[in-house]
Design an enzyme around this catalytic site. Structure first.
Site, PDB file in Angstrom:
ATOM      1  CB  CYS A  14     -11.952  25.729 -10.123  1.00  0.00           C
ATOM      2  SG  CYS A  14     -11.038  24.876  -8.893  1.00  0.00           S
ATOM      3  CB  CYS A  19       1.794   9.249   8.705  1.00  0.00           C
ATOM      4  SG  CYS A  19       0.740   7.935   9.354  1.00  0.00           S
ATOM      5  CB  CYS A  32      -0.829   0.099   1.088  1.00  0.00           C
ATOM      6  SG  CYS A  32      -2.137  -1.446   1.210  1.00  0.00           S
TER       7      CYS A  32
END
Length: 488
Positions: free
Chosen positions: A432, A280, A261
């Site tokens: 934007c 983190c 991950c």
């Protein structure tokens, strides 16, 4: 033991002589059997690193021996450890002449008990042993030896090694009054190194006192790593449970995520150049990933990109670092305080820190800021005689570089706006009016250059009293379908 027996038989006038060797077989004594069973039990109860048996003793028909390497248990880790060093100038040993270093440890190095089992053990005689340690002085080791001897007196005739292991492992810190704080004094090691009343079976197993604290820290780090690698942890990203050897623990916060991950997480941010986002993944946590943790997960190419961008970002935020004015170089140059000269270590170009031109010593900068535009316009629009005159006065190379810098500054001023947090020039190409600074990640409004909330940056465009109310897409060329989706 063998005995030679000879028999003589007379038959038919002839004497026949037969010789026999009888061997007296002595059965294994009770002590021998008890020793064998005790060592087998210790080997099965404790890990190989704790119990080491000399296997050559049986082959050589000698006394059984071995070593017990026992690390004392810390009841409530971490334990406060204080090392008290003597000052170099101290002539006498006293509390006032010591320097203190305090550390917190979760594991203490082992105490080594080397033993020899005599033939009369355990029926009547105790094991012969020595005690060594790298962090306990001889006085404390002598106290432990006395404790072991007294336990043997209470249990004489029984196997004692397992009991000794339990005492050193579970009770030794409390017995020495070290269960709440371990204090190690250099003065104690000097005074107790050769005292006459100490047990001769104990020895402090390290050469210099200054090596004790690093040895304790190394052992503590190694044990913590070993325990972490062999403990399963849940990953809050994929919700699977994996062992610590396949996970990363952030040092600042202690949050743990699996390697796969975090690799995907690091790859995305490195590809986008967001080095400050390598923190983190826990929401609101800002613990930075350490370089070696990133290197272990990403590819070599991505890690080189990470190092390059991180260096560039760091240099940009340093007030005492400038870049070489030569466009083909652009190397970082460290500028000393109150110095007006910079020296590029790569191309060896000396330049003025104010005008970025060749260093001119105590003379004022040849091109003042207010005159830069006028002079360059004269040089660009003038005829050959004017150009020649200006080149002779300021130098052709200086004028060309100045013109390039002015054009660059004009373009930046016309096409960018400064970040309200760090001042970096930001160019808006599409999207934007909610902008994100590439350098400090600050959110701000492109229309009014107002710093936006990090938690909800779009509140600025949704608040009725705001001057940019309902102007999130003001000036943005988007098709009607996209606008409908966004408003929906």
């Amino acid at each position: 033991m063998a005995e030679n027996n000879c028999f003589r038989i007379f038959k038919n006038g002839f004497m026949l002589q037969f010789s026999f060797n009888f061997v007296k077989l002595t059965p294994m004594t009770d002590n021998d059997s008890a020793q064998e069973d005790e060592l087998l039990a210790l080997g099965s109860i404790f890990d190989e690193g704790i119990v080491t048996i000399d296997q050559t003793a049986k082959e050589k028909n000698s006394l059984r021996s071995g070593c017990l390497t026992i690390s004392p248990d810390i009841p409530n880790p971490p334990l406060k450890l204080i090392c008290k060093y003597l000052k170099q100038s101290a002539e006498t040993i006293s509390e006032n002449s010591e320097n203190h270093i305090t550390e917190n440890v979760s594991y203490l190095p082992p105490i080594c008990l080397r033993f020899i089992l005599p033939q009369n053990y355990p029926s009547s005689g105790p094991p012969q042993y020595t005690l060594t340690s790298i962090w306990l002085d001889r006085l404390r080791l002598s106290l432990i030896a006395n404790k072991l001897d007294s336990v043997w007196e209470e249990h004489q005739g029984q196997e004692i090694l397992y009991t000794w292991v339990q005492i050193i492992k579970e009770d030794v810190l409390e017995f020495l009054n070290l269960d709440s704080e371990v204090s190690i004094r250099q003065a104690d090691f000097i005074e107790n190194s050769s005292a006459e009343n100490l047990d001769q079976r104990v020895m402090q197993d390290i050469g210099r006192f200054s090596d004790i604290l690093p040895a304790i820290q190394d052992y503590d780090n190694a044990r913590q790593k070993e325990v972490f690698e062999n403990t399963p942890f849940p990953c809050d990203i994929c919700f699977s449970e994996k062992y610590g050897k396949n996970c990363v623990k952030f040092k600042g916060c202690g949050h743990i995520y699996c390697d796969s991950c975090l690799k995907s997480y690091f790859d995305v941010h490195i590809k986008d150049g967001n080095m400050k986002s390598l923190v983190c993944p826990e929401p609101g946590c800002e613990s930075q990933a350490l370089p070696f943790q990133i290197k272990n997960l990403v590819s070599e190419e991505d890690f080189k990109r990470y190092e390059s961008i991180l260096l560039q970002t760091t240099l940009d935020t340093m007030s005492d670092v400038m870049y070489c004015p030569r466009k083909f170089c652009q190397s970082p140059v460290l500028i000393e305080e109150d110095e007006t000269m910079g020296m590029c270590a790569v191309c060896h170009y000396s330049f003025c820190t104010y005008c970025k031109l060749a260093y001119h010593g105590v003379e004022p900068c040849k091109l003042k800021l207010k005159k830069l535009t006028v002079i360059c316009e004269q040089y660009q629009n003038g005829d050959d005689s004017i150009r020649k005159e200006l080149e002779g006065k300021y130098g052709a190379k200086v004028l060309r570089e100045t013109m390039e810098n002015i054009e660059s500054e004009r373009w930046v001023a016309a096409n960018s706006k400064p970040c309200p947090d760090c001042g970096a020039a930001i160019e808006k190409q599409s999207g934007c009016n909610k902008m994100t600074c590439y350098k400090c990640k600050c959110y701000f409004c492109w229309l009014c250059v107002h710093r936006l909330s990090k938690a909800n940056p779009y509140t600025h465009f949704n608040t009725f009293n705001s001057k940019c109310y309902n102007k999130l897409f003001d000036g943005v060329d988007v098709d009607e379908e996209f606008m409908d989706v966004m408003y929906w």
